[in-house]
Write a protein that holds these residues in place. Structure first.
Motif, PDB file in Angstrom:
ATOM      1  N   HIS A  35      45.512  35.396  52.269  1.00 53.81           N
ATOM      2  CA  HIS A  35      46.813  35.955  51.940  1.00 53.81           C
ATOM      3  C   HIS A  35      46.862  37.421  52.368  1.00 53.81           C
ATOM      4  O   HIS A  35      45.980  38.208  52.020  1.00 53.81           O
ATOM      5  CB  HIS A  35      47.100  35.829  50.445  1.00 53.81           C
ATOM      6  N   LYS A  36      47.914  37.787  53.077  1.00 58.20           N
ATOM      7  CA  LYS A  36      48.021  39.124  53.647  1.00 58.20           C
ATOM      8  C   LYS A  36      48.720  40.083  52.689  1.00 58.20           C
ATOM      9  O   LYS A  36      49.754  39.762  52.106  1.00 58.20           O
ATOM     10  CB  LYS A  36      48.786  39.066  54.970  1.00 58.20           C
ATOM     11  N   ILE A  37      48.164  41.287  52.569  1.00 56.93           N
ATOM     12  CA  ILE A  37      48.720  42.347  51.741  1.00 56.93           C
ATOM     13  C   ILE A  37      48.857  43.592  52.611  1.00 56.93           C
ATOM     14  O   ILE A  37      47.916  43.975  53.305  1.00 56.93           O
ATOM     15  CB  ILE A  37      47.812  42.665  50.538  1.00 56.93           C
ATOM     16  N   THR A  38      50.007  44.235  52.579  1.00 53.44           N
ATOM     17  CA  THR A  38      50.199  45.464  53.341  1.00 53.44           C
ATOM     18  C   THR A  38      50.564  46.640  52.435  1.00 53.44           C
ATOM     19  O   THR A  38      50.904  47.707  52.930  1.00 53.44           O
ATOM     20  CB  THR A  38      51.301  45.291  54.410  1.00 53.44           C
ATOM     21  N   GLU A  39      50.497  46.445  51.130  1.00 48.65           N
ATOM     22  CA  GLU A  39      50.834  47.516  50.199  1.00 48.65           C
ATOM     23  C   GLU A  39      49.724  47.684  49.168  1.00 48.65           C
ATOM     24  O   GLU A  39      48.809  46.865  49.077  1.00 48.65           O
ATOM     25  CB  GLU A  39      52.182  47.235  49.544  1.00 48.65           C
ATOM     26  N   SER A  40      49.803  48.762  48.407  1.00 49.79           N
ATOM     27  CA  SER A  40      48.771  49.079  47.421  1.00 49.79           C
ATOM     28  C   SER A  40      48.551  47.912  46.473  1.00 49.79           C
ATOM     29  O   SER A  40      49.485  47.196  46.106  1.00 49.79           O
ATOM     30  CB  SER A  40      49.188  50.316  46.622  1.00 49.79           C
ATOM     31  N   VAL A  41      47.285  47.738  46.056  1.00 48.41           N
ATOM     32  CA  VAL A  41      46.956  46.591  45.224  1.00 48.41           C
ATOM     33  C   VAL A  41      45.744  46.899  44.354  1.00 48.41           C
ATOM     34  O   VAL A  41      44.887  47.710  44.714  1.00 48.41           O
ATOM     35  CB  VAL A  41      46.674  45.346  46.109  1.00 48.41           C
ATOM     36  N   ASP A  42      45.705  46.284  43.199  1.00 49.74           N
ATOM     37  CA  ASP A  42      44.532  46.300  42.319  1.00 49.74           C
ATOM     38  C   ASP A  42      44.333  44.866  41.856  1.00 49.74           C
ATOM     39  O   ASP A  42      45.056  44.369  41.008  1.00 49.74           O
ATOM     40  CB  ASP A  42      44.772  47.235  41.132  1.00 49.74           C
ATOM     41  N   HIS A  43      43.352  44.194  42.437  1.00 52.99           N
ATOM     42  CA  HIS A  43      43.151  42.769  42.184  1.00 52.99           C
ATOM     43  C   HIS A  43      41.726  42.507  41.728  1.00 52.99           C
ATOM     44  O   HIS A  43      40.768  43.008  42.315  1.00 52.99           O
ATOM     45  CB  HIS A  43      43.443  41.970  43.458  1.00 52.99           C
ATOM     46  N   GLU A  44      41.588  41.734  40.661  1.00 53.77           N
ATOM     47  CA  GLU A  44      40.273  41.386  40.127  1.00 53.77           C
ATOM     48  C   GLU A  44      40.068  39.877  40.152  1.00 53.77           C
ATOM     49  O   GLU A  44      41.015  39.098  40.064  1.00 53.77           O
ATOM     50  CB  GLU A  44      40.149  41.866  38.678  1.00 53.77           C
ATOM     51  N   TRP A  45      38.826  39.471  40.297  1.00 58.20           N
ATOM     52  CA  TRP A  45      38.430  38.088  40.086  1.00 58.20           C
ATOM     53  C   TRP A  45      37.068  38.126  39.408  1.00 58.20           C
ATOM     54  O   TRP A  45      36.485  39.207  39.237  1.00 58.20           O
ATOM     55  CB  TRP A  45      38.392  37.319  41.412  1.00 58.20           C
ATOM     56  N   GLU A  46      36.561  36.995  39.011  1.00 57.05           N
ATOM     57  CA  GLU A  46      35.284  36.971  38.313  1.00 57.05           C
ATOM     58  C   GLU A  46      34.178  37.521  39.213  1.00 57.05           C
ATOM     59  O   GLU A  46      33.821  36.925  40.221  1.00 57.05           O
ATOM     60  CB  GLU A  46      34.920  35.551  37.878  1.00 57.05           C
ATOM     61  N   GLY A  47      33.662  38.692  38.846  1.00 56.92           N
ATOM     62  CA  GLY A  47      32.587  39.295  39.615  1.00 56.92           C
ATOM     63  C   GLY A  47      33.022  40.168  40.767  1.00 56.92           C
ATOM     64  O   GLY A  47      32.194  40.564  41.582  1.00 56.92           O
ATOM     65  N   GLY A  48      34.308  40.512  40.859  1.00 57.22           N
ATOM     66  CA  GLY A  48      34.732  41.344  41.969  1.00 57.22           C
ATOM     67  C   GLY A  48      36.072  42.004  41.753  1.00 57.22           C
ATOM     68  O   GLY A  48      36.843  41.631  40.870  1.00 57.22           O
ATOM     69  N   ARG A  49      36.340  42.998  42.581  1.00 60.32           N
ATOM     70  CA  ARG A  49      37.597  43.747  42.475  1.00 60.32           C
ATOM     71  C   ARG A  49      37.911  44.411  43.809  1.00 60.32           C
ATOM     72  O   ARG A  49      37.011  44.867  44.518  1.00 60.32           O
ATOM     73  CB  ARG A  49      37.479  44.804  41.379  1.00 60.32           C
ATOM     74  N   VAL A  50      39.202  44.454  44.152  1.00 59.08           N
ATOM     75  CA  VAL A  50      39.680  45.176  45.325  1.00 59.08           C
ATOM     76  C   VAL A  50      40.777  46.132  44.881  1.00 59.08           C
ATOM     77  O   VAL A  50      41.740  45.726  44.221  1.00 59.08           O
ATOM     78  CB  VAL A  50      40.240  44.223  46.402  1.00 59.08           C
ATOM     79  N   ILE A  51      40.607  47.404  45.240  1.00 55.27           N
ATOM     80  CA  ILE A  51      41.615  48.423  44.951  1.00 55.27           C
ATOM     81  C   ILE A  51      41.968  49.098  46.274  1.00 55.27           C
ATOM     82  O   ILE A  51      41.081  49.515  47.014  1.00 55.27           O
ATOM     83  CB  ILE A  51      41.096  49.474  43.965  1.00 55.27           C
ATOM     84  N   ALA A  52      43.244  49.199  46.573  1.00 56.35           N
ATOM     85  CA  ALA A  52      43.694  49.855  47.802  1.00 56.35           C
ATOM     86  C   ALA A  52      44.903  50.718  47.478  1.00 56.35           C
ATOM     87  O   ALA A  52      45.829  50.274  46.802  1.00 56.35           O
ATOM     88  CB  ALA A  52      44.040  48.823  48.867  1.00 56.35           C
ATOM     89  N   TYR A  53      44.897  51.953  47.969  1.00 62.71           N
ATOM     90  CA  TYR A  53      46.000  52.870  47.688  1.00 62.71           C
ATOM     91  C   TYR A  53      46.013  53.969  48.746  1.00 62.71           C
ATOM     92  O   TYR A  53      45.013  54.231  49.416  1.00 62.71           O
ATOM     93  CB  TYR A  53      45.851  53.487  46.294  1.00 62.71           C
ATOM     94  N   ASN A  54      47.153  54.625  48.891  1.00 66.67           N
ATOM     95  CA  ASN A  54      47.265  55.781  49.776  1.00 66.67           C
ATOM     96  C   ASN A  54      46.817  57.026  49.035  1.00 66.67           C
ATOM     97  O   ASN A  54      47.085  57.181  47.837  1.00 66.67           O
ATOM     98  CB  ASN A  54      48.702  55.945  50.265  1.00 66.67           C
ATOM     99  N   THR A  55      46.132  57.908  49.748  1.00 61.94           N
ATOM    100  CA  THR A  55      45.551  59.074  49.109  1.00 61.94           C
ATOM    101  C   THR A  55      45.879  60.328  49.911  1.00 61.94           C
ATOM    102  O   THR A  55      46.637  60.290  50.891  1.00 61.94           O
ATOM    103  CB  THR A  55      44.026  58.897  48.968  1.00 61.94           C
TER     104      THR A  55
END
Length: 257
Positions: free
Chosen positions: A133-153
């Motif tokens: 699944h494609k994401i082109t905007e900021s995201v904070d996603h968790e699953w069991e044993g993992g996490r993805v955080i993306a943001y502009n800085t």
């Protein structure tokens, strides 16, 4: 409907080259450093282990100094079941257009069942693919044993690239052999990942590695007060990927010079 996207590029069989670091400057566990040039547009396997496979793509940019004109343009991570070898999750980070800037986000964005935050990553020139699944905007996603955080800085909060510390061999041995009341170190890390209350707990922990800690702290405090970190626009993005076995800190900077 989520946008279809390819699985990260296939990787060769298990290897034995841990400790790769850079963009694309490679640092070994003993401190050795060398540039990786590679063939423009090609994918390479950086690390292949029982529980994950990490690939990266390189691209050559005309107009840059010779032998300093190749950069990382893609990142692929397969998270595996360490016993069966089955792919459990796939994560891919891509530069969408290597030759244009400020292209903007598309109309459709799949935000892992959450609301669309509005922070178009890298001015629209960066996307993340989570399990197809494609994401082109900021995201904070968790699953069991993992996490993805993306943001502009901002530049002050960007990771310094020139001062990576090497983990002493004795600490690596302690992690490998440690058990906590019968619980493996992997299970302990999975538990710690779930204890973070919000995105700021992780992001604020990065301050000491930034280009300007004081300015970054002020900016992050304002973002937390307004709760708008994931709504920031800009052309400099940070992607944090944490799992029970490996963590990645990816910086994307877009300039037109």
């Amino acid at each position: 409907v989520p946008d279809p996207a390819p699985v990260p590029a296939p990787v060769p069989g298990p290897g034995s080259t841990p400790g790769v670091n850079g963009d694309p400057i490679i640092m070994g566990l003993s401190g050795q450093v060398f540039k990786f040039i590679g063939r423009s547009g090609s994918w390479y396997s950086a690390i292949s282990a029982n529980s994950f496979q990490w690939n990266f793509k390189v691209g050559r940019f005309e107009g840059c100094p010779d032998k300093s004109d190749t950069f990382t343009t893609g990142f692929g991570l397969n998270l595996l079941d360490p016993f069966s070898g089955e792919v459990k999750h796939t994560i891919e980070v891509n530069v969408i257009d290597e030759h244009h800037t400020k292209i903007g986000c598309g109309a459709l964005n799949w935000i892992v069942g959450r609301k669309n935050y509005g922070g178009c990553l890298g001015g629209g020139n960066l996307d993340i693919v989570l399990d197809g699944h494609k994401i082109t905007e900021s995201v904070d996603h968790e699953w069991e044993g993992g996490r993805v955080i993306a943001y502009n800085t901002i530049s002050a909060c960007s990771r310094r690239w020139f001062d990576f510390d090497l983990t002493p061999p004795e600490e690596l041995a302690n992690v490998k052999n440690s058990n906590v009341r019968g619980r493996s170190s992997r299970d302990k890390i999975r538990r710690s990942l779930s204890e973070y209350q919000n995105v700021y707990d992780i992001v604020k922990g990065l301050k000491k590695t930034t280009l300007d800690e004081a300015v970054c702290e002020q900016w992050l405090s304002e973002r937390q007060q307004k709760n708008d970190l994931l709504k920031q626009s800009g052309f400099w993005s940070t992607i944090i990927i944490k799992t029970a076995d490996v963590s990645f800190h990816i910086e994307y900077k877009q300039e037109q010079e």
